[in-house]
Scaffold this active site. Structure first.
Site, PDB file in Angstrom:
ATOM      1  N   ILE A 121      50.452  58.820  41.205  1.00 51.88           N
ATOM      2  CA  ILE A 121      49.191  58.563  40.505  1.00 51.88           C
ATOM      3  C   ILE A 121      48.635  59.858  39.928  1.00 51.88           C
ATOM      4  CG2 ILE A 121      48.653  56.582  41.972  1.00 51.88           C
ATOM      5  CD1 ILE A 121      46.641  58.368  43.476  1.00 51.88           C
ATOM      6  N   GLY A 146      42.513  62.410  40.445  1.00 47.00           N
ATOM      7  CA  GLY A 146      41.184  61.957  40.050  1.00 47.00           C
ATOM      8  C   GLY A 146      40.444  63.003  39.236  1.00 47.00           C
ATOM      9  N   ASP A 152      46.470  71.850  42.311  1.00 47.32           N
ATOM     10  CA  ASP A 152      46.530  70.727  43.257  1.00 47.32           C
ATOM     11  C   ASP A 152      47.978  70.280  43.375  1.00 47.32           C
ATOM     12  OD1 ASP A 152      46.446  68.365  44.676  1.00 47.32           O
ATOM     13  OD2 ASP A 152      44.566  67.696  43.773  1.00 47.32           O
ATOM     14  N   HIS A 163      51.103  63.111  43.517  1.00 43.43           N
ATOM     15  CA  HIS A 163      51.007  63.077  42.065  1.00 43.43           C
ATOM     16  C   HIS A 163      52.323  63.413  41.360  1.00 43.43           C
ATOM     17  CE1 HIS A 163      46.766  62.722  42.859  1.00 43.43           C
ATOM     18  NE2 HIS A 163      46.783  63.865  43.529  1.00 43.43           N
TER      19      HIS A 163
END
Length: 284
Positions: free
Chosen positions: A207, A210, A187, A192
């Site tokens: 961040i 998830g 990803d 991120h």
């Protein structure tokens, strides 16, 4: 309209061959915080090739997570990726994932729901090897601004939390570089890693993925309640309700039942802000 539900649901499934080996498994496990302490025998089952077992949440990154990518490019789906949020994730295991494997990954849009202000796409990926089905993965993707087309609202997916204290509470620190390591499993969203991109998205810093929190949580449950026996997990479902910043601490609360564990996850440093809700691990 950017989403043509009928066309998306009628589209043929897309298939691709994926493969992985022990290096992919080890990298994923390190990406969700395994290996601390490095010489702990319980951690070596996640990091040492001669003892390796595969945490079932690896299914979300096998083949670099191309099932979700394929679903978002399906006929009838023309959306702005900036309006997309990963709302929920479920993985059902049909048998343990081997350390080395090759499988046919088939993805399709399994459902399109109308939530009013948003549409929800259920992107289903099924993986099977020469011996049969391995896993089924359902990603629920919220697309802001695409609701209101008169479709079915769909199930709520809410799980009532037990009205008692949790049976177990564990805390898991998230390293400052956790997102940088996790993204190597496929990803590459700059949200991120790149502070400038994160700022454009409304965050003061990058961040955590998830699905990284998803993996950290499953490992905590397996290690706490299942003695590290990853093969006992049969399904794992969650709803993403908040963000995690690298460097924070996750508080994982568990309510044990017969063949199932209900879980909630919060961010300790932000007054237990919700991170994962409606989370259920089913096992044998």
């Amino acid at each position: 309209m950017p989403i043509d539900a009928a066309k998306a649901l009628a589209a043929e499934a897309r298939s691709t061959t994926i493969a992985w080996d022990h290096k992919d498994i080890q990298l994923y496990h390190l990406g969700i915080g395994a290996g601390v302490p490095a010489t702990d025998p319980d951690e070596l089952r996640y990091t040492l090739e001669s003892r390796l077992h595969v945490l079932p949440s690896f299914a979300t990154v096998a083949g670099a997570g191309m099932g979700v990518v394929g679903g978002l490019s399906a006929p009838g789906i023309e959306i702005d990726l900036a309006a997309v949020l990963h709302g929920a994730q479920a993985v059902t295991l049909h048998r343990p994932i081997p350390v080395r494997g090759e499988a046919l990954s088939t993805s399709k849009v399994a459902a399109v729901y109308d939530k009013g202000k948003a549409a929800v796409l259920v992107l289903r990926t099924e993986a099977a090897d020469a011996d049969g089905p391995l896993w089924t993965s359902d990603a629920q993707i919220f697309v802001r601004g695409e609701g209101g087309f008169g479709g079915e609202r769909g199930p709520s997916g809410r799980t009532e939390q037990p009205d008692r204290a949790p049976d177990h509470v564990v805390e898991r620190p998230v390293r400052e570089d956790q997102a940088l390591l996790y993204r190597l499993s496929g990803d590459w969203n700059p949200l991120h890693a790149d502070p400038s991109f994160a700022e454009l998205a409304g965050f003061d810093r990058p961040i955590l993925h998830g699905l990284c929190t998803y993996g950290i949580t499953l490992k905590a449950v397996v290690d706490t309640l299942l003695g590290g026996e990853v093969a006992r997990v049969r399904s794992y479902t969650t709803r993403f309700t908040g963000v995690v910043f690298p460097g924070e601490t996750l508080r994982v609360r568990m309510w044990a039942g017969e063949g199932r564990v209900q879980v909630s996850v919060t961010a300790v440093e932000r007054d237990d802000a919700p991170v994962l809700s409606d989370t259920l691990v089913e096992y044998v």
